[in-house]
Design an enzyme around this catalytic site. Structure first.
Site, PDB file in Angstrom:
ATOM      1  N   GLY A  89       3.116   5.437  -3.366  1.00  0.00           N
ATOM      2  CA  GLY A  89       4.386   6.270  -3.872  1.00  0.00           C
ATOM      3  C   GLY A  89       4.367   6.384  -5.362  1.00  0.00           C
ATOM      4  O   GLY A  89       4.771   7.352  -5.943  1.00  0.00           O
ATOM      5  N   ALA A 114       0.824  -1.250   0.065  1.00  0.00           N
ATOM      6  CA  ALA A 114      -0.100   0.072   0.210  1.00  0.00           C
ATOM      7  C   ALA A 114       0.893   1.303   0.134  1.00  0.00           C
ATOM      8  O   ALA A 114       0.536   2.178  -0.643  1.00  0.00           O
ATOM      9  CB  ALA A 114      -0.978   0.118   1.162  1.00  0.00           C
ATOM     10  N   ASP A 115       1.941   1.287   0.702  1.00  0.00           N
ATOM     11  CA  ASP A 115       2.757   2.348   0.758  1.00  0.00           C
ATOM     12  C   ASP A 115       3.492   2.611  -0.569  1.00  0.00           C
ATOM     13  O   ASP A 115       3.732   3.618  -0.988  1.00  0.00           O
ATOM     14  CB  ASP A 115       3.931   2.189   2.014  1.00  0.00           C
ATOM     15  CG  ASP A 115       3.767   2.688   3.148  1.00  0.00           C
ATOM     16  OD1 ASP A 115       2.883   3.525   3.273  1.00  0.00           O
ATOM     17  OD2 ASP A 115       4.250   2.061   4.322  1.00  0.00           O
ATOM     18  N   ILE A 116       4.046   1.418  -1.135  1.00  0.00           N
ATOM     19  CA  ILE A 116       4.882   1.580  -2.671  1.00  0.00           C
ATOM     20  C   ILE A 116       3.720   1.994  -3.608  1.00  0.00           C
ATOM     21  O   ILE A 116       4.177   2.814  -4.229  1.00  0.00           O
ATOM     22  CB  ILE A 116       5.480   0.295  -2.793  1.00  0.00           C
ATOM     23  CG1 ILE A 116       6.302  -0.149  -1.740  1.00  0.00           C
ATOM     24  CG2 ILE A 116       5.818   0.070  -4.169  1.00  0.00           C
ATOM     25  CD1 ILE A 116       7.055  -1.679  -1.554  1.00  0.00           C
TER      26      ILE A 116
END
Length: 405
Positions: free
Chosen positions: A180, A175-177
């Site tokens: 980004g 989810a973070d990646i």
């Protein structure tokens, strides 16, 4: 040759993973990324280990492998933006930047005079990208957000894992990646808009929003049918056979994408009658009768080795592949041929270099540029302040003594 974003400068007020993933990608594409870190502390992920980069004596340094994963092609500048003099320095430096990326909680940067509304009038062309857990609006906006929460709240965990097991997160902070990635794409679109109008803008991204966005076909399946998708382990909801199967010496992925491939698969597997069975003649019928087909296939797939399946099916145009461990991934000839493992100089480490994961983008005219290994905290403070603000050594020493830099 020049990287595509050469000449652009990024003021990077991000840490952890989502924001640094975005700014590393911009750096790989040629932007000058100034990573701002708090003096004496730096990005939290510098301490997220082991493993850490080994030092000359083989012991741990202060640089974690986690930090290395998302901080290539950046220069590190230590500024304490909680101090008034640090805020002044930050504002002066932002005046030399095209893009600002931050992932503070909603409203936190405004406390330091560094919110978008504080900067937009003096920097009308500034592209200001905010990454938060839940975005700048909505009932959850004030909350802190993390990858794990986004995977759970956004439905990804409900789709991942064995049918009879518990919900499972993806093995990395996806989810973070992906947030980004969305951020970098949005910034590039905003740059195009600025090129036509001269106008910058504020980009608002939330982890939960991006997680919901890449529910993709499973989200569409639900919205179309009204049926809540169930966890299917290694199966696919819309394609059969599409699964990890046992073979004579381990496991192999069988990924049949259409009816012609299924017929070729059956012929190669020595069971051509399955392609003629009305339960399995079309993908739709195979999906409806998946349990019956999957009950038959293991006895068939165990008759050949993994290599025999992968090479034999490749020759007849049926997708298949091994389930590689990471040592196998980074020794794979295709991965190596595509430069997905790179080595960069890293003075002060045991090997004086580090291995990193390469950028997957291949340009014909403006290749990705690996200029800087992930920096140590504050290593470029003096050169940046001298280069952009012409701050003398004496003034830098004064600021350092006060803990501003």
């Amino acid at each position: 040759m020049t990287a595509p974003l050469s000449g652009l400068r990024v003021f990077d007020l991000t840490r952890i993973l989502a924001g640094p993933t975005c700014t590393q990608l911009l750096g790989d594409l040629g932007a000058d990324v100034i990573k701002v870190e708090r003096p004496g502390q730096g990005d939290d992920t510098r301490k997220w280990g082991p493993p850490f980069v080994p030092g000359p004596d083989g012991g741990d340094t202060t640089e974690s492998a986690y930090f290395l994963s998302a901080n290539r092609n950046k220069r590190s500048l230590s500024i304490d933006i909680s101090k008034p003099e640090g805020q002044v320095l930050a504002k002066r430096l932002i005046g030399f930047c095209d893009i600002l990326v931050e992932n503070f909680k909603v409203g936190n940067l405004a406390r330091y005079g560094l919110g978008y509304d504080d900067l937009k009038d003096s920097n009308p062309g500034l592209i200001y990208c905010s990454i938060t857990g839940f975005g700048q609006t909505g009932p959850y906006a004030p909350r802190a957000g993390y990858d794990y929460l986004a995977q759970g709240m956004g439905g990804m965990m409900s789709l991942t894992g064995e049918p009879a097991g518990e919900p499972v997160k993806v093995g990395i902070g996806i989810a973070d990646i992906m947030c980004g990635m969305y951020a970098s794409s949005a910034i590039l679109a905003a740059l195009h808009h600025r090129g036509m109008t001269g106008q910058g803008q504020h980009i608002d991204l939330g982890l939960l929003d991006t997680q919901v966005a890449w529910l993709s076909y499973e989200g569409s399946n639900y919205l179309t049918s009204g049926e809540i998708p169930k966890r299917q382990g290694n199966e696919h909801p819309n394609i059969v056979p599409y699964k990890v199967m046992p073979c004579a010496d381990g496991h192999v992925i069988i990924a049949v994408g259409n009816d012609a491939q299924f017929a070729r698969f059956c012929c190669f597997a020595g069971c051509p009658e399955l392609a003629e069975d009305e339960r399995f003649q079309t993908n739709a019928s195979r999906v409806r009768n998946r349990e019956a087909l999957y009950a038959m296939l293991p006895d068939i797939t165990r008759q050949k080795t993994q290599k025999a399946w992968v090479e034999g099916l490749a020759e007849i145009g049926v997708p298949s592949g091994p389930v590689n461990t990471l040592d196998q991934v980074f020794a794979d000839p295709q991965v190596l041929a595509r430069d997905m493992k790179i080595t960069m100089p890293y003075p002060g480490s045991q090997r004086t270099e580090v291995d990193l994961i390469g950028n997957p983008i291949k340009f014909s005219e403006t290749p990705v540029d690996y200029r800087f290994a992930p920096p140590r905290a504050g290593q470029d403070s003096d050169s940046i302040l001298e280069e952009l603000l012409d701050i003398s050594p004496e003034e830098r020493a004064r600021l350092r003594g006060k803990g501003v830099i």
